[in-house]
Design a protein around this motif. Structure first.
Motif, PDB file in Angstrom:
ATOM      1  N   ASN A  82       0.813  -1.231   0.000  1.00 37.33           N
ATOM      2  CA  ASN A  82       0.000   0.000   0.000  1.00 37.33           C
ATOM      3  C   ASN A  82       0.841   1.272   0.000  1.00 37.33           C
ATOM      4  N   GLY A  83       2.016   1.196  -0.614  1.00 40.49           N
ATOM      5  CA  GLY A  83       2.854   2.390  -0.721  1.00 40.49           C
ATOM      6  C   GLY A  83       3.441   2.861   0.592  1.00 40.49           C
ATOM      7  N   GLU A  84       3.553   1.965   1.594  1.00 40.14           N
ATOM      8  CA  GLU A  84       4.051   2.360   2.907  1.00 40.14           C
ATOM      9  C   GLU A  84       5.560   2.192   3.062  1.00 40.14           C
ATOM     10  N   GLY A  85       6.245   1.805   2.004  1.00 39.01           N
ATOM     11  CA  GLY A  85       7.680   1.635   2.114  1.00 39.01           C
ATOM     12  C   GLY A  85       8.329   1.581   0.748  1.00 39.01           C
ATOM     13  N   TYR A  86       9.659   1.610   0.745  1.00 41.36           N
ATOM     14  CA  TYR A  86      10.383   1.532  -0.518  1.00 41.36           C
ATOM     15  C   TYR A  86      11.779   0.965  -0.288  1.00 41.36           C
ATOM     16  N   ILE A 102      26.060  -6.090  -6.020  1.00 41.24           N
ATOM     17  CA  ILE A 102      24.787  -6.673  -5.611  1.00 41.24           C
ATOM     18  C   ILE A 102      24.881  -6.978  -4.116  1.00 41.24           C
ATOM     19  N   PRO A 103      24.186  -6.218  -3.276  1.00 37.96           N
ATOM     20  CA  PRO A 103      24.353  -6.376  -1.830  1.00 37.96           C
ATOM     21  C   PRO A 103      23.762  -7.679  -1.312  1.00 37.96           C
ATOM     22  N   ASN A 104      24.354  -8.190  -0.237  1.00 38.13           N
ATOM     23  CA  ASN A 104      23.835  -9.396   0.400  1.00 38.13           C
ATOM     24  C   ASN A 104      22.570  -9.104   1.195  1.00 38.13           C
ATOM     25  N   ARG A 105      22.456  -7.871   1.656  1.00 40.03           N
ATOM     26  CA  ARG A 105      21.307  -7.485   2.473  1.00 40.03           C
ATOM     27  C   ARG A 105      20.453  -6.461   1.729  1.00 40.03           C
ATOM     28  N   LYS A 106      19.177  -6.475   2.031  1.00 43.66           N
ATOM     29  CA  LYS A 106      18.239  -5.539   1.424  1.00 43.66           C
ATOM     30  C   LYS A 106      17.784  -4.552   2.482  1.00 43.66           C
ATOM     31  N   GLU A 107      17.734  -3.280   2.124  1.00 43.61           N
ATOM     32  CA  GLU A 107      17.289  -2.242   3.053  1.00 43.61           C
ATOM     33  C   GLU A 107      15.920  -1.731   2.610  1.00 43.61           C
ATOM     34  N   ILE A 108      15.008  -1.635   3.573  1.00 44.05           N
ATOM     35  CA  ILE A 108      13.667  -1.125   3.293  1.00 44.05           C
ATOM     36  C   ILE A 108      13.361   0.013   4.250  1.00 44.05           C
ATOM     37  N   THR A 109      12.986   1.147   3.707  1.00 50.82           N
ATOM     38  CA  THR A 109      12.523   2.279   4.512  1.00 50.82           C
ATOM     39  C   THR A 109      11.002   2.197   4.552  1.00 50.82           C
ATOM     40  N   THR A 110      10.426   2.235   5.754  1.00 47.98           N
ATOM     41  CA  THR A 110       9.006   1.914   5.875  1.00 47.98           C
ATOM     42  C   THR A 110       8.343   2.587   7.069  1.00 47.98           C
ATOM     43  N   ASN A 111       7.036   2.824   6.926  1.00 47.80           N
ATOM     44  CA  ASN A 111       6.252   3.328   8.051  1.00 47.80           C
ATOM     45  C   ASN A 111       6.169   2.310   9.186  1.00 47.80           C
ATOM     46  N   LYS A 112       6.359   1.038   8.857  1.00 43.37           N
ATOM     47  CA  LYS A 112       6.227  -0.031   9.851  1.00 43.37           C
ATOM     48  C   LYS A 112       7.571  -0.379  10.496  1.00 43.37           C
ATOM     49  N   ILE A 132       5.426   7.861   4.967  1.00 43.22           N
ATOM     50  CA  ILE A 132       5.421   7.598   3.537  1.00 43.22           C
ATOM     51  C   ILE A 132       3.977   7.449   3.047  1.00 43.22           C
ATOM     52  N   THR A 133       3.688   8.093   1.933  1.00 37.12           N
ATOM     53  CA  THR A 133       2.395   7.960   1.280  1.00 37.12           C
ATOM     54  C   THR A 133       2.625   7.621  -0.189  1.00 37.12           C
ATOM     55  N   ASN A 134       1.564   7.267  -0.882  1.00 35.44           N
ATOM     56  CA  ASN A 134       1.696   7.012  -2.316  1.00 35.44           C
ATOM     57  C   ASN A 134       2.157   8.260  -3.057  1.00 35.44           C
ATOM     58  N   GLU A 135       1.832   9.429  -2.495  1.00 30.01           N
ATOM     59  CA  GLU A 135       2.166  10.684  -3.155  1.00 30.01           C
ATOM     60  C   GLU A 135       3.639  11.070  -2.963  1.00 30.01           C
ATOM     61  N   ASN A 136       4.227  10.774  -1.802  1.00 28.95           N
ATOM     62  CA  ASN A 136       5.601  11.235  -1.562  1.00 28.95           C
ATOM     63  C   ASN A 136       6.643  10.130  -1.642  1.00 28.95           C
ATOM     64  N   ARG A 137       6.216   8.885  -1.810  1.00 32.08           N
ATOM     65  CA  ARG A 137       7.126   7.735  -1.711  1.00 32.08           C
ATOM     66  C   ARG A 137       8.317   7.832  -2.662  1.00 32.08           C
ATOM     67  N   LEU A 138       8.071   8.113  -3.928  1.00 30.71           N
ATOM     68  CA  LEU A 138       9.152   8.148  -4.908  1.00 30.71           C
ATOM     69  C   LEU A 138      10.075   9.345  -4.694  1.00 30.71           C
ATOM     70  N   TYR A 139       9.523  10.430  -4.189  1.00 28.96           N
ATOM     71  CA  TYR A 139      10.349  11.608  -3.886  1.00 28.96           C
ATOM     72  C   TYR A 139      11.294  11.295  -2.725  1.00 28.96           C
ATOM     73  N   LEU A 140      10.771  10.682  -1.678  1.00 28.63           N
ATOM     74  CA  LEU A 140      11.603  10.336  -0.524  1.00 28.63           C
ATOM     75  C   LEU A 140      12.672   9.318  -0.904  1.00 28.63           C
ATOM     76  N   GLN A 141      12.315   8.383  -1.751  1.00 32.70           N
ATOM     77  CA  GLN A 141      13.287   7.375  -2.173  1.00 32.70           C
ATOM     78  C   GLN A 141      14.461   8.018  -2.907  1.00 32.70           C
ATOM     79  N   LEU A 142      14.160   8.931  -3.821  1.00 35.00           N
ATOM     80  CA  LEU A 142      15.222   9.598  -4.575  1.00 35.00           C
ATOM     81  C   LEU A 142      16.056  10.491  -3.664  1.00 35.00           C
ATOM     82  N   LEU A 143      15.405  11.236  -2.784  1.00 35.04           N
ATOM     83  CA  LEU A 143      16.132  12.136  -1.885  1.00 35.04           C
ATOM     84  C   LEU A 143      16.993  11.367  -0.890  1.00 35.04           C
ATOM     85  N   ASP A 144      16.492  10.238  -0.392  1.00 37.01           N
ATOM     86  CA  ASP A 144      17.317   9.388   0.469  1.00 37.01           C
ATOM     87  C   ASP A 144      18.543   8.904  -0.282  1.00 37.01           C
ATOM     88  N   GLY A 145      18.349   8.546  -1.555  1.00 36.12           N
ATOM     89  CA  GLY A 145      19.470   8.090  -2.366  1.00 36.12           C
ATOM     90  C   GLY A 145      20.553   9.145  -2.481  1.00 36.12           C
TER      91      GLY A 145
END
Length: 208
Positions: A82-86, A102-112, A132-145
């Protein structure tokens, strides 16, 4: 009392929290104890399994016996539903071409982020800068990057070009990106966003 209704929910959702079950079934406070008992009975029957404090997953019957979803299926369906993480961190850099590792571990940023699932072996959970919302999710992902760029492996000669490609491919609004960078991140992130957007406008070869 609630077992059939709970199982209907698990036909639609791989992983659910106790709170999500309460919300979907419109359970009032006086019924909490009954619901908890029903959930325990389903666990005892091995129809669902506890995978974290107050978190449960479906158990599937197959010709090879009973199986539960994989760690990747559980984490993707739980943390990013539901768009709560990326996806973030090294896996994100690899996905957009900034790093070939290719990392051994996966990182997820999430409301949970407060929910820690049992037996996570290859997943790191990160708290977002804002909900995180559906509206800001991709913006936050890019800015975190951009924010974590100096702390991660990078072998792209021009990493800002890769971020600029994301800006175009995802059709993100430049003004919104600037405002979010200014409000939520240190000044160096805003400076890099402005430089990236200059690349976006002036170097069309970046998108060939």
């Amino acid at each position: 009392m609630f077992q059939d209704e709970i199982m209907v929910l698990f036909e639609k959702h791989t992983v659910l929290t106790n709170q999500e079950i309460r919300y979907n079934l419109r359970i009032n406070q006086n019924q909490y104890a009954i619901l908890n008992t029903e959930i325990k009975r389903l666990c005892d029957k091995d129809l669902i399994r506890r995978v974290g404090r107050g978190v449960y997953t479906i158990v599937w019957n197959t010709r090879w016996g009973k199986v539960v979803p994989t760690e990747v299926e559980i984490t993707n369906n739980f943390y990013m539903a539901n768009g709560e993480g990326y996806m973030s961190g090294p896996a994100y850099y690899n996905a957009i071409g900034i790093s070939t590792l290719i990392p051994n571990r996966k990182e997820i940023t999430t409301n949970k982020y407060n929910y820690v699932l049992d037996n996570l072996t290859n997943i790191d959970i990160v708290r977002p800068r804002k909900m995180i919302t559906n509206e800001n999710r991709l913006y936050l992902q890019l800015l975190d990057g951009i924010y974590y760029l100096s702390k991660n492996h990078c072998d792209a000669p021009e990493p800002l070009e890769m971020f600029a490609k994301q800006l175009k491919q995802l059709q993100l609004d430049e003004i919104t990106l600037i405002l979010m960078a200014k409000k939520l991140y240190p000044k160096f992130v805003l400076d890099m966003v402005l430089e990236m957007e200059e690349v976006f406008h002036n170097d069309e070869t970046a998108f060939a």
